[in-house]
Design an enzyme around this catalytic site. Sequence first.
Site, PDB file in Angstrom:
ATOM      1  N   MET A  30       0.849  -1.195   0.000  1.00  0.00           N
ATOM      2  CA  MET A  30       0.000   0.000   0.000  1.00  0.00           C
ATOM      3  C   MET A  30       0.888   1.250   0.000  1.00  0.00           C
ATOM      4  O   MET A  30       0.455   2.335   0.407  1.00  0.00           O
ATOM      5  CB  MET A  30      -0.939  -0.018   1.202  1.00  0.00           C
ATOM      6  CG  MET A  30      -1.886  -1.228   1.149  1.00  0.00           C
ATOM      7  SD  MET A  30      -3.427  -0.997   2.038  1.00  0.00           S
ATOM      8  CE  MET A  30      -2.856  -0.816   3.693  1.00  0.00           C
ATOM      9  N   HIS A  34       9.022   1.231   3.395  1.00  0.00           N
ATOM     10  CA  HIS A  34      10.100   1.285   4.378  1.00  0.00           C
ATOM     11  C   HIS A  34      10.994   0.067   4.171  1.00  0.00           C
ATOM     12  O   HIS A  34      10.754  -0.738   3.258  1.00  0.00           O
ATOM     13  CB  HIS A  34       9.532   1.351   5.804  1.00  0.00           C
ATOM     14  CG  HIS A  34       8.492   0.306   6.077  1.00  0.00           C
ATOM     15  ND1 HIS A  34       8.789  -1.043   6.121  1.00  0.00           N
ATOM     16  CD2 HIS A  34       7.163   0.395   6.286  1.00  0.00           C
ATOM     17  CE1 HIS A  34       7.706  -1.730   6.373  1.00  0.00           C
ATOM     18  NE2 HIS A  34       6.681  -0.888   6.457  1.00  0.00           N
ATOM     19  N   HIS A  37       9.326  -3.363   3.567  1.00  0.00           N
ATOM     20  CA  HIS A  37       8.899  -3.616   2.179  1.00  0.00           C
ATOM     21  C   HIS A  37      10.119  -3.915   1.305  1.00  0.00           C
ATOM     22  O   HIS A  37      10.113  -4.809   0.461  1.00  0.00           O
ATOM     23  CB  HIS A  37       8.218  -2.383   1.578  1.00  0.00           C
ATOM     24  CG  HIS A  37       6.930  -1.997   2.228  1.00  0.00           C
ATOM     25  ND1 HIS A  37       6.788  -0.834   2.932  1.00  0.00           N
ATOM     26  CD2 HIS A  37       5.726  -2.612   2.248  1.00  0.00           C
ATOM     27  CE1 HIS A  37       5.546  -0.742   3.374  1.00  0.00           C
ATOM     28  NE2 HIS A  37       4.884  -1.810   2.977  1.00  0.00           N
ATOM     29  N   GLY A 149       5.203  -9.944   4.306  1.00  0.00           N
ATOM     30  CA  GLY A 149       5.966  -9.839   5.557  1.00  0.00           C
ATOM     31  C   GLY A 149       5.236 -10.529   6.697  1.00  0.00           C
ATOM     32  O   GLY A 149       4.003 -10.458   6.805  1.00  0.00           O
ATOM     33  N   ASP A 152       2.451  -9.161   9.392  1.00  0.00           N
ATOM     34  CA  ASP A 152       1.030  -9.450   9.209  1.00  0.00           C
ATOM     35  C   ASP A 152       0.857 -10.969   9.158  1.00  0.00           C
ATOM     36  O   ASP A 152       0.505 -11.545   8.128  1.00  0.00           O
ATOM     37  CB  ASP A 152       0.534  -8.796   7.919  1.00  0.00           C
ATOM     38  CG  ASP A 152       0.653  -7.288   7.991  1.00  0.00           C
ATOM     39  OD1 ASP A 152      -0.023  -6.683   8.826  1.00  0.00           O
ATOM     40  OD2 ASP A 152       1.463  -6.722   7.233  1.00  0.00           O
ATOM     41  N   GLN A 155      -2.471 -12.296   8.091  1.00  0.00           N
ATOM     42  CA  GLN A 155      -2.760 -12.037   6.673  1.00  0.00           C
ATOM     43  C   GLN A 155      -2.178 -13.151   5.795  1.00  0.00           C
ATOM     44  O   GLN A 155      -2.803 -13.582   4.816  1.00  0.00           O
ATOM     45  CB  GLN A 155      -2.179 -10.682   6.277  1.00  0.00           C
ATOM     46  CG  GLN A 155      -2.319 -10.366   4.794  1.00  0.00           C
ATOM     47  CD  GLN A 155      -1.999  -8.925   4.459  1.00  0.00           C
ATOM     48  OE1 GLN A 155      -2.871  -8.078   4.444  1.00  0.00           O
ATOM     49  NE2 GLN A 155      -0.740  -8.629   4.171  1.00  0.00           N
ATOM     50  N   SER A 187       6.648  -0.387  10.065  1.00  0.00           N
ATOM     51  CA  SER A 187       5.277  -0.296   9.559  1.00  0.00           C
ATOM     52  C   SER A 187       5.090   1.099   8.977  1.00  0.00           C
ATOM     53  O   SER A 187       5.648   2.072   9.513  1.00  0.00           O
ATOM     54  CB  SER A 187       4.297  -0.485  10.722  1.00  0.00           C
ATOM     55  OG  SER A 187       3.010  -0.014  10.365  1.00  0.00           O
ATOM     56  N   SER A 188       4.289   1.181   7.916  1.00  0.00           N
ATOM     57  CA  SER A 188       4.026   2.508   7.343  1.00  0.00           C
ATOM     58  C   SER A 188       3.342   3.398   8.376  1.00  0.00           C
ATOM     59  O   SER A 188       3.494   4.622   8.365  1.00  0.00           O
ATOM     60  CB  SER A 188       3.137   2.375   6.108  1.00  0.00           C
ATOM     61  OG  SER A 188       3.735   1.493   5.198  1.00  0.00           O
TER      62      SER A 188
HETATM   63  O1  PAF Z   1      -0.212  -5.869   3.665  1.00  0.00           O
HETATM   64  C1  PAF Z   1      -0.614  -4.929   2.939  1.00  0.00           C
HETATM   65  O2  PAF Z   1       0.053  -3.907   2.737  1.00  0.00           O
HETATM   66  C2  PAF Z   1      -1.974  -5.043   2.281  1.00  0.00           C
HETATM   67  O3  PAF Z   1      -2.876  -5.708   3.108  1.00  0.00           O
HETATM   68  C3  PAF Z   1      -1.928  -5.685   0.886  1.00  0.00           C
HETATM   69  C4  PAF Z   1      -1.449  -7.126   0.968  1.00  0.00           C
HETATM   70  C5  PAF Z   1      -1.002  -4.893  -0.020  1.00  0.00           C
HETATM   71  C6  PAF Z   1      -3.325  -5.692   0.265  1.00  0.00           C
HETATM   72  O4  PAF Z   1      -3.804  -4.394   0.100  1.00  0.00           O
END
Ligand code: PAF
Length: 285
Positions: A30, A34, A37, A149, A152, A155, A187-188
């Site tokens: 998104m 940083h 990423h 990463g 999360d 996720q 984290s952003s």
């Molecule tokens: O982890 C993130 O930044 C977001 O959830 C993702 C995977 C880019 C989906 O928008």
Amino acid sequence: MKIIRTLYDMTEYRVRQRDRGASVGFVPTMGALHEGHMSLVEKAVKENEVVVVSLFVNPIQFNNAEDFEKYPRTEEEDFKLLAAAGVDAVFAPTASEMYPAENDNCKEYKLGNVAEVMEGKYRPGHFQGVARVLDILFRLVNPHRAYFGEKDFQQIAVVRNLIKSEGLNVEIVACPIKRAADGLALSSRNARLDSEQRQLAPEIYATLKYSVEYSKDHSVQATHDTVVERIDAIPGMKVEYFEIVDARTLQTVDEWEESNWIVGCITVYCGEVRLIDNITYRLPN
Ligand code: PAF
């Protein structure tokens, strides 16, 4: 580095790369990039012939309008970092390009029990929004591998279920959490912390690390409670949830013997900024 704004151009780019037999790595983000990423990007660059990164602040995964509004956006700097890292293409669409009004965005994804707990419980609709955007992005970019990463942690489990239930053919590569020198998980959202909050925020990881030692001669419940008490005692911090779970099912455990892979997942409000982190208590040999 190619900057792509439309679904049409992204499809054309992907078809050209796959036609010439290139392996494609994909890092969905998104933006507000940083070092966390960038560690995913570096790995993707090493392991694939072509790397595509998406930059898209996905409105439908935010259950809080203010969080969406205030999410940091740094597109020009992101482009520079990605070009320097050797990324081949960036996909940075607008919301109306991703979600044209005429499309039905109401599909309900089958994400399993892992999506019902923790973030799923406290952020209703969040994982359906993540699933929706990744379903679109995976079909569009059609990567061999996609990089996520472990900050999360939940996720990643949800994305694995998405891949199975949608029959998508992409390997998920989970990458370790990147931390600042003082331990704060990158984290952003850290950019939204004021200087006092930024000084206190590393206490989240310090407490989690302390709790790993503590857990060696205390019960799951006592370990849970000590983490929550210690963090709640820090001025301006409030634990939203801390759950000690089986790392595969993400269901809470009552005893350390219940699983050979146990992780503690935490979400803390630092003022208005919501930070997440996790720590491993048991790991399979
Ligand atoms: O982890 C993130 O930044 C977001 O959830 C993702 C995977 C880019 C989906 O928008």
